[in-house]
Design an enzyme around this catalytic site. Structure first.
Site, PDB file in Angstrom:
ATOM      1  N   LYS A  11      33.181   0.106 -11.734  1.00  0.00           N
ATOM      2  CA  LYS A  11      33.788   1.433 -11.789  1.00  0.00           C
ATOM      3  C   LYS A  11      34.733   1.676 -10.599  1.00  0.00           C
ATOM      4  O   LYS A  11      34.716   0.917  -9.616  1.00  0.00           O
ATOM      5  CB  LYS A  11      32.679   2.487 -11.852  1.00  0.00           C
ATOM      6  CG  LYS A  11      31.866   2.434 -13.164  1.00  0.00           C
ATOM      7  CD  LYS A  11      30.821   3.547 -13.224  1.00  0.00           C
ATOM      8  CE  LYS A  11      30.060   3.554 -14.533  1.00  0.00           C
ATOM      9  NZ  LYS A  11      29.037   4.647 -14.598  1.00  0.00           N
ATOM     10  N   TYR A  51      33.208   6.822 -23.720  1.00  0.00           N
ATOM     11  CA  TYR A  51      31.976   7.566 -23.434  1.00  0.00           C
ATOM     12  C   TYR A  51      31.724   8.681 -24.449  1.00  0.00           C
ATOM     13  O   TYR A  51      30.988   9.626 -24.148  1.00  0.00           O
ATOM     14  CB  TYR A  51      32.027   8.127 -22.013  1.00  0.00           C
ATOM     15  CG  TYR A  51      31.622   7.124 -20.943  1.00  0.00           C
ATOM     16  CD1 TYR A  51      30.346   6.573 -20.930  1.00  0.00           C
ATOM     17  CD2 TYR A  51      32.496   6.747 -19.938  1.00  0.00           C
ATOM     18  CE1 TYR A  51      29.954   5.661 -19.956  1.00  0.00           C
ATOM     19  CE2 TYR A  51      32.120   5.837 -18.948  1.00  0.00           C
ATOM     20  CZ  TYR A  51      30.842   5.306 -18.978  1.00  0.00           C
ATOM     21  OH  TYR A  51      30.440   4.408 -18.001  1.00  0.00           O
ATOM     22  N   ASN A 114      28.451   5.598  -9.649  1.00  0.00           N
ATOM     23  CA  ASN A 114      27.361   4.614  -9.548  1.00  0.00           C
ATOM     24  C   ASN A 114      27.786   3.167  -9.781  1.00  0.00           C
ATOM     25  O   ASN A 114      26.997   2.342 -10.238  1.00  0.00           O
ATOM     26  CB  ASN A 114      26.188   5.028 -10.437  1.00  0.00           C
ATOM     27  CG  ASN A 114      26.538   5.055 -11.903  1.00  0.00           C
ATOM     28  OD1 ASN A 114      27.690   4.833 -12.274  1.00  0.00           O
ATOM     29  ND2 ASN A 114      25.552   5.312 -12.735  1.00  0.00           N
ATOM     30  N   HIS A 117      28.976  -0.100 -15.006  1.00  0.00           N
ATOM     31  CA  HIS A 117      28.481   0.215 -16.357  1.00  0.00           C
ATOM     32  C   HIS A 117      27.996  -1.061 -16.998  1.00  0.00           C
ATOM     33  O   HIS A 117      28.585  -2.127 -16.804  1.00  0.00           O
ATOM     34  CB  HIS A 117      29.596   0.804 -17.227  1.00  0.00           C
ATOM     35  CG  HIS A 117      29.285   0.719 -18.698  1.00  0.00           C
ATOM     36  ND1 HIS A 117      28.516   1.655 -19.350  1.00  0.00           N
ATOM     37  CD2 HIS A 117      29.581  -0.233 -19.633  1.00  0.00           C
ATOM     38  CE1 HIS A 117      28.369   1.288 -20.621  1.00  0.00           C
ATOM     39  NE2 HIS A 117      29.011   0.146 -20.810  1.00  0.00           N
ATOM     40  N   GLU A 128      31.526  -2.410 -27.603  1.00  0.00           N
ATOM     41  CA  GLU A 128      32.229  -2.180 -26.343  1.00  0.00           C
ATOM     42  C   GLU A 128      33.143  -3.363 -25.993  1.00  0.00           C
ATOM     43  O   GLU A 128      34.237  -3.169 -25.450  1.00  0.00           O
ATOM     44  CB  GLU A 128      31.225  -1.922 -25.222  1.00  0.00           C
ATOM     45  CG  GLU A 128      30.502  -0.586 -25.394  1.00  0.00           C
ATOM     46  CD  GLU A 128      29.442  -0.319 -24.338  1.00  0.00           C
ATOM     47  OE1 GLU A 128      28.801   0.736 -24.407  1.00  0.00           O
ATOM     48  OE2 GLU A 128      29.246  -1.168 -23.434  1.00  0.00           O
TER      49      GLU A 128
HETATM   50  P1  RTP Z   1      26.327   3.282 -17.861  1.00  0.00           P
HETATM   51  O1  RTP Z   1      26.386   3.703 -19.309  1.00  0.00           O
HETATM   52  O2  RTP Z   1      27.510   3.747 -17.057  1.00  0.00           O
HETATM   53  O3  RTP Z   1      26.034   1.817 -17.708  1.00  0.00           O
HETATM   54  O4  RTP Z   1      25.098   3.980 -17.179  1.00  0.00           O
HETATM   55  P2  RTP Z   1      23.657   4.196 -17.765  1.00  0.00           P
HETATM   56  O5  RTP Z   1      23.514   3.554 -19.102  1.00  0.00           O
HETATM   57  O6  RTP Z   1      22.722   3.792 -16.681  1.00  0.00           O
HETATM   58  O7  RTP Z   1      23.643   5.767 -17.908  1.00  0.00           O
HETATM   59  P3  RTP Z   1      24.046   6.677 -19.167  1.00  0.00           P
HETATM   60  O8  RTP Z   1      22.870   7.522 -19.494  1.00  0.00           O
HETATM   61  O9  RTP Z   1      24.652   5.859 -20.263  1.00  0.00           O
HETATM   62  O10 RTP Z   1      25.153   7.623 -18.521  1.00  0.00           O
HETATM   63  C1  RTP Z   1      26.490   7.182 -18.404  1.00  0.00           C
HETATM   64  C2  RTP Z   1      26.997   7.537 -17.026  1.00  0.00           C
HETATM   65  O11 RTP Z   1      27.078   8.957 -16.920  1.00  0.00           O
HETATM   66  C3  RTP Z   1      26.771   9.345 -15.595  1.00  0.00           C
HETATM   67  N1  RTP Z   1      25.633  10.225 -15.591  1.00  0.00           N
HETATM   68  N2  RTP Z   1      25.579  11.276 -14.852  1.00  0.00           N
HETATM   69  N3  RTP Z   1      24.739  13.669 -13.561  1.00  0.00           N
HETATM   70  C4  RTP Z   1      23.945  13.077 -14.458  1.00  0.00           C
HETATM   71  O12 RTP Z   1      22.846  13.516 -14.747  1.00  0.00           O
HETATM   72  C5  RTP Z   1      24.401  11.863 -15.076  1.00  0.00           C
HETATM   73  N4  RTP Z   1      23.731  11.176 -15.968  1.00  0.00           N
HETATM   74  C6  RTP Z   1      24.514  10.135 -16.291  1.00  0.00           C
HETATM   75  C7  RTP Z   1      26.464   8.105 -14.803  1.00  0.00           C
HETATM   76  O13 RTP Z   1      27.637   7.694 -14.115  1.00  0.00           O
HETATM   77  C8  RTP Z   1      26.095   7.107 -15.866  1.00  0.00           C
HETATM   78  O14 RTP Z   1      26.334   5.805 -15.433  1.00  0.00           O
HETATM   79 MG    MG Z   2      24.848   3.879 -20.710  1.00  0.00          MG
END
Ligand code: RTP
Ligand code: MG
Length: 143
Positions: A11, A51, A114, A117, A128
């Protein structure tokens, strides 16, 4: 165990920290091979579409804004159980909860910024990878 592919994005925060190489090294140590790679600056439309699954979530607009704030490094990774292996080296979504040595523990500053992804399943990984590399943009590795 099955050889799988997964989609990885370094990212904008991690690209700005100049740690693409350290993250690639982490992939290599985990047995993940780069089979496609592309550096790009996402448009709002591209990030919003990528997203779209999170469209109704309160963090969606901030997420799209962050993902378009600078260049990202996008790669398809191949290896045994690649989807899970990649998520293990990324660490928890919230870096405060990420295990020692994971990419997010080492390089992420917050849940919003973070560092990386990773696809969450083989079917979303295929979607994807096609989103960024089309049907013929991946170079299979046989050795
Ligand atoms: P990613 O898709 O980016 O690999 O991350 P992930 O599966 O661990 O998390 P996901 O639930 O898919 O959420 C996508 C991205 O959204 C942001 N996020 N912010 N503020 C919040 O509560 C929150 N929750 C998620 C994060 O950048 C996350 O990577
Ligand atoms: Mg995710």
């Amino acid at each position: 165990m099955a050889v799988e592919r997964t989609l990885s994005i370094i990212k904008p925060d991690a690209v700005a920290k100049n740690v693409i190489g350290e993250i690639y090294s982490t992939f290599e140590k985990a047995g993940l091979k780069v089979v496609a790679a592309r550096m790009m600056h996402l448009t709002t439309e591209q990030a919003g579409e990528f997203y779209a699954v999170h469209k109704e979530r309160p963090f969606y607009n901030d997420l799209v804004s962050f993902m378009t704030s600078g260049p990202v490094m996008v790669q398809a990774l191949e290896g045994e159980n690649a989807v899970l292996a990649h998520r293990e080296v990324m660490g928890a979504t919230n870096p405060a909860e990420a295990a020692e040595g994971t990419i997010r523990k080492r390089f992420a500053s917050s849940i919003d910024e973070n560092a990386c992804h990773g696809s969450d399943a083989t079917d979303t990984a295929a979607q994807e990878i096609a989103f960024f590399f089309g049907d013929d943009g991946v170079c299979p590795r046989t050795r």
